[in-house]
Scaffold this motif. Structure first.
Motif, PDB file in Angstrom:
ATOM      1  N   LYS A  74      -6.268 -12.377  11.671  1.00  0.00           N
ATOM      2  CA  LYS A  74      -6.565 -12.051  13.072  1.00  0.00           C
ATOM      3  C   LYS A  74      -5.817 -10.777  13.506  1.00  0.00           C
ATOM      4  N   ASN A  75      -4.535 -10.701  13.146  1.00  0.00           N
ATOM      5  CA  ASN A  75      -3.734  -9.519  13.529  1.00  0.00           C
ATOM      6  C   ASN A  75      -4.320  -8.236  12.933  1.00  0.00           C
ATOM      7  N   LEU A  76      -4.651  -8.294  11.642  1.00  0.00           N
ATOM      8  CA  LEU A  76      -5.135  -7.080  10.962  1.00  0.00           C
ATOM      9  C   LEU A  76      -6.515  -6.682  11.475  1.00  0.00           C
ATOM     10  N   ARG A  77      -7.370  -7.679  11.736  1.00  0.00           N
ATOM     11  CA  ARG A  77      -8.694  -7.353  12.299  1.00  0.00           C
ATOM     12  C   ARG A  77      -8.532  -6.750  13.694  1.00  0.00           C
ATOM     13  N   GLY A  78      -7.578  -7.275  14.445  1.00  0.00           N
ATOM     14  CA  GLY A  78      -7.311  -6.765  15.795  1.00  0.00           C
ATOM     15  C   GLY A  78      -6.878  -5.307  15.775  1.00  0.00           C
ATOM     16  N   LEU A  79      -6.298  -4.876  14.650  1.00  0.00           N
ATOM     17  CA  LEU A  79      -5.871  -3.475  14.512  1.00  0.00           C
ATOM     18  C   LEU A  79      -6.987  -2.605  13.934  1.00  0.00           C
ATOM     19  N   GLY A  80      -8.173  -3.207  13.729  1.00  0.00           N
ATOM     20  CA  GLY A  80      -9.342  -2.428  13.315  1.00  0.00           C
ATOM     21  C   GLY A  80      -9.570  -2.366  11.813  1.00  0.00           C
ATOM     22  N   HIS A  81      -8.840  -3.140  11.025  1.00  0.00           N
ATOM     23  CA  HIS A  81      -9.019  -3.090   9.566  1.00  0.00           C
ATOM     24  C   HIS A  81     -10.147  -4.022   9.109  1.00  0.00           C
ATOM     25  N   GLU A  82     -10.699  -3.689   7.927  1.00  0.00           N
ATOM     26  CA  GLU A  82     -11.713  -4.536   7.313  1.00  0.00           C
ATOM     27  C   GLU A  82     -10.954  -5.593   6.500  1.00  0.00           C
ATOM     28  N   VAL A  83     -11.044  -6.837   6.917  1.00  0.00           N
ATOM     29  CA  VAL A  83     -10.213  -7.869   6.286  1.00  0.00           C
ATOM     30  C   VAL A  83     -11.087  -8.955   5.667  1.00  0.00           C
ATOM     31  N   LEU A 137     -12.243  -8.060  -4.063  1.00  0.00           N
ATOM     32  CA  LEU A 137     -11.268  -6.960  -4.188  1.00  0.00           C
ATOM     33  C   LEU A 137     -11.918  -5.581  -4.290  1.00  0.00           C
ATOM     34  N   HIS A 138     -13.232  -5.558  -4.468  1.00  0.00           N
ATOM     35  CA  HIS A 138     -13.914  -4.262  -4.641  1.00  0.00           C
ATOM     36  C   HIS A 138     -13.621  -3.342  -3.438  1.00  0.00           C
ATOM     37  N   GLY A 139     -13.038  -2.183  -3.690  1.00  0.00           N
ATOM     38  CA  GLY A 139     -12.768  -1.208  -2.623  1.00  0.00           C
ATOM     39  C   GLY A 139     -11.545  -1.520  -1.771  1.00  0.00           C
ATOM     40  N   ALA A 140     -10.797  -2.576  -2.140  1.00  0.00           N
ATOM     41  CA  ALA A 140      -9.623  -2.935  -1.320  1.00  0.00           C
ATOM     42  C   ALA A 140      -8.422  -2.055  -1.656  1.00  0.00           C
ATOM     43  N   GLN A 141      -7.640  -1.715  -0.628  1.00  0.00           N
ATOM     44  CA  GLN A 141      -6.409  -0.948  -0.849  1.00  0.00           C
ATOM     45  C   GLN A 141      -5.190  -1.869  -0.945  1.00  0.00           C
ATOM     46  N   VAL A 142      -5.259  -2.990  -0.213  1.00  0.00           N
ATOM     47  CA  VAL A 142      -4.091  -3.877  -0.124  1.00  0.00           C
ATOM     48  C   VAL A 142      -4.526  -5.327  -0.327  1.00  0.00           C
ATOM     49  N   VAL A 143      -3.705  -6.102  -1.049  1.00  0.00           N
ATOM     50  CA  VAL A 143      -3.901  -7.562  -1.143  1.00  0.00           C
ATOM     51  C   VAL A 143      -2.619  -8.226  -0.659  1.00  0.00           C
ATOM     52  N   VAL A 144      -2.766  -9.170   0.257  1.00  0.00           N
ATOM     53  CA  VAL A 144      -1.602  -9.938   0.717  1.00  0.00           C
ATOM     54  C   VAL A 144      -1.790 -11.374   0.235  1.00  0.00           C
ATOM     55  N   ASP A 145      -0.834 -11.882  -0.550  1.00  0.00           N
ATOM     56  CA  ASP A 145      -0.946 -13.235  -1.092  1.00  0.00           C
ATOM     57  C   ASP A 145      -0.084 -14.195  -0.277  1.00  0.00           C
ATOM     58  N   MET A 161      -8.810   0.534   6.712  1.00  0.00           N
ATOM     59  CA  MET A 161      -8.331   0.105   5.387  1.00  0.00           C
ATOM     60  C   MET A 161      -8.943  -1.270   5.066  1.00  0.00           C
ATOM     61  N   LYS A 162      -9.319  -1.488   3.784  1.00  0.00           N
ATOM     62  CA  LYS A 162      -9.795  -2.828   3.392  1.00  0.00           C
ATOM     63  C   LYS A 162      -8.620  -3.632   2.832  1.00  0.00           C
ATOM     64  N   ILE A 163      -8.407  -4.801   3.431  1.00  0.00           N
ATOM     65  CA  ILE A 163      -7.267  -5.650   3.059  1.00  0.00           C
ATOM     66  C   ILE A 163      -7.788  -7.048   2.743  1.00  0.00           C
ATOM     67  N   VAL A 164      -7.361  -7.607   1.614  1.00  0.00           N
ATOM     68  CA  VAL A 164      -7.762  -8.973   1.248  1.00  0.00           C
ATOM     69  C   VAL A 164      -6.558  -9.893   1.456  1.00  0.00           C
ATOM     70  N   VAL A 165      -6.760 -10.964   2.213  1.00  0.00           N
ATOM     71  CA  VAL A 165      -5.679 -11.925   2.454  1.00  0.00           C
ATOM     72  C   VAL A 165      -5.984 -13.192   1.653  1.00  0.00           C
TER      73      VAL A 165
END
Ligand SMILES: NC(=O)c1ccc[n+]([C@@H]2O[C@H](COP(=O)([O-])OP(=O)(O)OC[C@H]3O[C@@H](n4cnc5c(N)ncnc54)[C@H](OP(=O)(O)O)[C@@H]3O)[C@@H](O)[C@H]2O)c1
Length: 245
Positions: free
Chosen positions: A18-27, A48-56, A1-5
């Motif tokens: 770090k946590n999300l990358r450790g779980l194999g996500h594209e961050v 944001l291009h192609g991202a499924q989730v944004v965490v603010d 999953m692509k996630i933008v923080v």
């Protein structure tokens, strides 16, 4: 999953990335120092291009009333519009337990404005309200200092460590949108004056905490329920005493 923080270089953001990358996500870690600015919009569309989730998890550089309101209003409007355009399916935002009880404070008025913009947008969302971070205790002491005295009320507080916040946020980011608000807190209720007194003693700081139930917390008067979560809060395990030692 692509996630933008958003705020990906900050205290919570860096740990979450770090946590999300450790779980194999594209961050994508997004912040002005990394070329992505939620207030001016610089770099947002591309990030944001192609991202499924944004965490603010961004925070305002200034806590002055007007500046903090402008920060959370502008950044939230820009983010939600860019997310809608990019087809993002989940906006997760970090807010503060008791925000709606602390509106004498400009900071909390701005956090409530952020929450209202999220609720009014079409992007599915989860608002995660956390209690005060263990790492925030020195700032509480600093703001309450007058000369050699730190004036604080004895109101209850249920602080949480930033590692536990980042770990819970990863779960919320990977879960389905709640389209509502969840609360996150530490495992035990302490007293604000005693918490700061304990921290100053432990760090051999000569300032003395004076208990004053009329003293303001970032401009807001507290009662015993102002800072503590409700019964449904997700509770973390790390105790302040263990973290401090
Ligand atoms: N402190 C607490 O006890 C507490 C409790 C509950 C909730 N919260 C909430 O937790 C959130 C995160 O707090 P934190 O302590 O982790 O923050 P922090 O360490 O101060 O980090 C702030 C982050 O925001 C970024 N940022 C600043 N301006 C930005 C902009 N225009 N566009 C995008 N990013 C921007 C910063 O990037 P640069 O490094 O590039 O400047 C940095 O990455 C805040 O929203 C706060 O309200 C805090």
């Amino acid at each position: 999953m692509k996630i933008v923080v958003i705020g990906g270089s900050g205290l919570i953001g860096a740990k979450l990335v770090k946590n999300l990358r450790g779980l194999g996500h594209e961050v994508v870690a997004a912040s002005p120092s990394l070329g992505i600015n939620a207030v001016t919009g610089e770099g947002l569309e591309e990030a944001l291009h192609g991202a499924q989730v944004v965490v603010d998890v961004a925070n305002s550089p200034s806590f002055e009333d007007q500046a903090v309101m402008e920060f959370f209003e502008k950044s939230s409007r820009n983010l939600l519009a860019a997310e809608a355009a990019a087809g993002v399916g989940h906006h997760v935002a970090l807010s503060v337990v008791g925000t709606d009880r602390l509106l004498q404070s400009g900071y909390f008025r701005a956090k409530l404005a952020q929450e209202e913009l999220i609720k009014g947008s079409k992007v599915p969302y989860t608002i995660v309200r956390a209690t005060q971070f263990f790492e925030f205790v020195p700032s509480i002491a600093y703001v309450a200092t007058e000369g050699g005295a730190v004036r604080l009320p004895s109101a209850s507080i249920q602080p949480i460590g930033s590692d536990d916040v980042a770990s819970a946020l990863a779960d919320f980011a990977l879960g389905a949108p709640v389209n509502g608000t969840v609360e996150l807190a530490g495992p035990e209720r302490l007293r604000l004056d005693e918490l700061v007194r304990h921290f100053l003693n432990a760090t051999i700081d000569a300032r003395q905490v004076v208990t004053d139930d009329k003293a303001l917390y970032f401009g807001a008067e507290l009662n015993d329920l102002s800072l503590v979560p409700g019964d449904q809060a997700r509770l973390a395990q790390t105790r302040y005493e263990d973290w401090l030692s």
